[in-house]
Write a protein that holds these residues in place. Structure first.
Motif, PDB file in Angstrom:
ATOM      1  N   ASP A  44       0.819  -1.223   0.000  1.00 52.11           N
ATOM      2  CA  ASP A  44       0.000   0.000   0.000  1.00 52.11           C
ATOM      3  C   ASP A  44       0.846   1.263   0.000  1.00 52.11           C
ATOM      4  N   GLY A  45       2.153   1.102   0.248  1.00 50.99           N
ATOM      5  CA  GLY A  45       3.029   2.263   0.321  1.00 50.99           C
ATOM      6  C   GLY A  45       3.045   2.910   1.692  1.00 50.99           C
ATOM      7  N   LEU A  46       2.455   2.234   2.673  1.00 50.82           N
ATOM      8  CA  LEU A  46       2.380   2.790   4.023  1.00 50.82           C
ATOM      9  C   LEU A  46       3.531   2.329   4.910  1.00 50.82           C
ATOM     10  N   VAL A  47       4.223   1.310   4.466  1.00 58.03           N
ATOM     11  CA  VAL A  47       5.333   0.747   5.230  1.00 58.03           C
ATOM     12  C   VAL A  47       6.524   0.522   4.307  1.00 58.03           C
ATOM     13  N   ILE A  48       7.710   0.721   4.839  1.00 67.23           N
ATOM     14  CA  ILE A  48       8.945   0.445   4.108  1.00 67.23           C
ATOM     15  C   ILE A  48       9.662  -0.705   4.814  1.00 67.23           C
ATOM     16  N   ILE A  49       9.993  -1.761   4.063  1.00 69.74           N
ATOM     17  CA  ILE A  49      10.715  -2.895   4.624  1.00 69.74           C
ATOM     18  C   ILE A  49      12.127  -2.901   4.045  1.00 69.74           C
ATOM     19  N   THR A  50      13.112  -2.791   4.919  1.00 70.79           N
ATOM     20  CA  THR A  50      14.511  -2.771   4.505  1.00 70.79           C
ATOM     21  C   THR A  50      15.221  -4.001   5.048  1.00 70.79           C
ATOM     22  N   PRO A  51      15.838  -4.801   4.174  1.00 71.98           N
ATOM     23  CA  PRO A  51      16.561  -5.996   4.636  1.00 71.98           C
ATOM     24  C   PRO A  51      17.586  -5.642   5.712  1.00 71.98           C
ATOM     25  N   GLY A  52      17.533  -6.351   6.805  1.00 70.98           N
ATOM     26  CA  GLY A  52      18.467  -6.118   7.894  1.00 70.98           C
ATOM     27  C   GLY A  52      18.038  -5.041   8.870  1.00 70.98           C
ATOM     28  N   CYS A  53      17.060  -4.230   8.462  1.00 73.99           N
ATOM     29  CA  CYS A  53      16.587  -3.131   9.333  1.00 73.99           C
ATOM     30  C   CYS A  53      15.136  -3.311   9.760  1.00 73.99           C
ATOM     31  N   GLY A  54      14.410  -4.160   9.071  1.00 78.22           N
ATOM     32  CA  GLY A  54      13.021  -4.393   9.426  1.00 78.22           C
ATOM     33  C   GLY A  54      12.059  -3.426   8.760  1.00 78.22           C
ATOM     34  N   ALA A  55      10.880  -3.288   9.347  1.00 80.49           N
ATOM     35  CA  ALA A  55       9.814  -2.460   8.771  1.00 80.49           C
ATOM     36  C   ALA A  55       9.603  -1.195   9.575  1.00 80.49           C
ATOM     37  N   LYS A  56       9.275  -0.131   8.881  1.00 79.69           N
ATOM     38  CA  LYS A  56       8.919   1.114   9.550  1.00 79.69           C
ATOM     39  C   LYS A  56       7.828   1.821   8.758  1.00 79.69           C
ATOM     40  N   VAL A  57       7.084   2.667   9.441  1.00 83.41           N
ATOM     41  CA  VAL A  57       6.019   3.432   8.792  1.00 83.41           C
ATOM     42  C   VAL A  57       6.647   4.418   7.819  1.00 83.41           C
ATOM     43  N   SER A  58       6.138   4.454   6.603  1.00 85.46           N
ATOM     44  CA  SER A  58       6.707   5.342   5.587  1.00 85.46           C
ATOM     45  C   SER A  58       6.395   6.800   5.889  1.00 85.46           C
ATOM     46  N   GLY A  59       7.211   7.678   5.341  1.00 88.44           N
ATOM     47  CA  GLY A  59       6.992   9.108   5.507  1.00 88.44           C
ATOM     48  C   GLY A  59       5.934   9.620   4.545  1.00 88.44           C
ATOM     49  N   ILE A  60       5.593  10.875   4.697  1.00 86.90           N
ATOM     50  CA  ILE A  60       4.618  11.527   3.815  1.00 86.90           C
ATOM     51  C   ILE A  60       5.364  12.481   2.909  1.00 86.90           C
ATOM     52  N   ARG A  61       5.285  12.267   1.606  1.00 87.37           N
ATOM     53  CA  ARG A  61       6.001  13.110   0.649  1.00 87.37           C
ATOM     54  C   ARG A  61       5.118  14.229   0.139  1.00 87.37           C
ATOM     55  N   GLY A  62       5.742  15.371  -0.091  1.00 90.09           N
ATOM     56  CA  GLY A  62       5.006  16.527  -0.593  1.00 90.09           C
ATOM     57  C   GLY A  62       4.299  16.252  -1.901  1.00 90.09           C
ATOM     58  N   LYS A  63       4.944  15.476  -2.791  1.00 87.84           N
ATOM     59  CA  LYS A  63       4.337  15.164  -4.085  1.00 87.84           C
ATOM     60  C   LYS A  63       3.077  14.336  -3.901  1.00 87.84           C
ATOM     61  N   ASP A  64       3.102  13.390  -2.949  1.00 86.47           N
ATOM     62  CA  ASP A  64       1.922  12.571  -2.687  1.00 86.47           C
ATOM     63  C   ASP A  64       0.766  13.433  -2.184  1.00 86.47           C
ATOM     64  N   VAL A  65       1.092  14.388  -1.315  1.00 92.19           N
ATOM     65  CA  VAL A  65       0.074  15.298  -0.781  1.00 92.19           C
ATOM     66  C   VAL A  65      -0.544  16.111  -1.909  1.00 92.19           C
ATOM     67  N   THR A  66       0.308  16.687  -2.730  1.00 92.35           N
ATOM     68  CA  THR A  66      -0.168  17.524  -3.835  1.00 92.35           C
ATOM     69  C   THR A  66      -1.055  16.721  -4.777  1.00 92.35           C
ATOM     70  N   ASP A  67      -0.607  15.527  -5.143  1.00 86.54           N
ATOM     71  CA  ASP A  67      -1.389  14.689  -6.057  1.00 86.54           C
ATOM     72  C   ASP A  67      -2.768  14.377  -5.481  1.00 86.54           C
ATOM     73  N   ALA A  68      -2.790  13.931  -4.211  1.00 86.63           N
ATOM     74  CA  ALA A  68      -4.052  13.539  -3.587  1.00 86.63           C
ATOM     75  C   ALA A  68      -5.009  14.719  -3.433  1.00 86.63           C
ATOM     76  N   LEU A  69      -4.487  15.851  -2.992  1.00 87.07           N
ATOM     77  CA  LEU A  69      -5.364  16.986  -2.732  1.00 87.07           C
ATOM     78  C   LEU A  69      -5.800  17.700  -4.011  1.00 87.07           C
TER      79      LEU A  69
END
Length: 226
Positions: A65-90
């Protein structure tokens, strides 16, 4: 924080795997699981009272869904919010809600107008009680109710899909608001225009309302790593 997750039964016909997925997704959308937070399977599983398997599967779906980033060796974390994503959605939201409010101005009934006023009054109560979560929820309900009043099922479906994207950004916006009453006053003006059947004024007000939100969120993201 993980401690803030509340496991809610979604009802019959919903698998445990789906329930965990929806619970984590909702927590991310509400801002309870903040951008950058590590999602550790064991604490989440213990909190929700489930095994690690549905948690692992849920995290994988959230990555899709793009809500989580999984990095090998580091595990999963909640993804950040990008300005471009905000602009596109709004930008899409402006188009959708402008159309919705135009149709609502033509089709809305007395009971629906009363519902809009009631929801906006709930927002006033949330301000008095300093309940930002309730304020955000009522804000979403009001915009959804306007779309429902438009009487267009296809538009409502698009609005529902868009709402999921916008909710996460709206949480950041509401956290930053200096005067919550400004939003309520803008809603009052929109409701008044819709009730009067003034589609052009309603569309103008909605465009201004959402554009201000878009500009504010982009400014937040520019100065804050979300």
């Amino acid at each position: 924080m993980i401690a803030e997750i509340n496991f809610v039964d979604k009802g019959e016909g919903v698998s445990l795997r789906d329930m965990v997925y929806f619970e984590l997704k909702d927590a991310i959308m509400r801002g309870e699981l903040a951008p950058g937070l590590r999602l550790m399977e064991i604490p989440i599983a213990e909190k929700l009272g489930v095994s690690r398997t549905p948690v692992r599967e849920a995290i994988k779906r959230l990555e899709e869904d793009g809500l989580v980033i999984i990095t090998p060796g580091c595990g999963a974390k909640v993804s950040g919010i990008r300005g471009k994503d905000v602009t596109d959605a709004l930008e899409v939201r402006i188009v959708v809600e402008t159309m919705a409010v135009r149709l609502a101005a033509k089709n809305i009934g007395a009971k629906q107008i009363d519902e809009l006023k009631s929801i906006n009054n709930e927002m006033r109560r949330a301000v008095r009680e300093k309940n930002t979560a309730a304020f955000s929820l009522s804000d979403s309900r009001l915009h959804r109710a306007i779309c429902e009043a438009a009487g267009n099922k296809v538009l409502l479906k698009v609005m529902h899909e868009l709402e999921t994207l916008v909710l996460r950004y709206r949480v950041e916006y509401i956290k930053s608001i200096a005067s919550y009453n400004d939003i309520i006053d803008e809603h009052d003006a929109i409701i008044k225009a819709v009730a009067a059947g003034d589609a052009e004024m309603a569309a103008k007000l909605v465009t201004s309302h959402i554009t201000r939100q878009k500009d504010c969120i982009c400014e937040i993201i520019k100065h804050k790593d979300v």
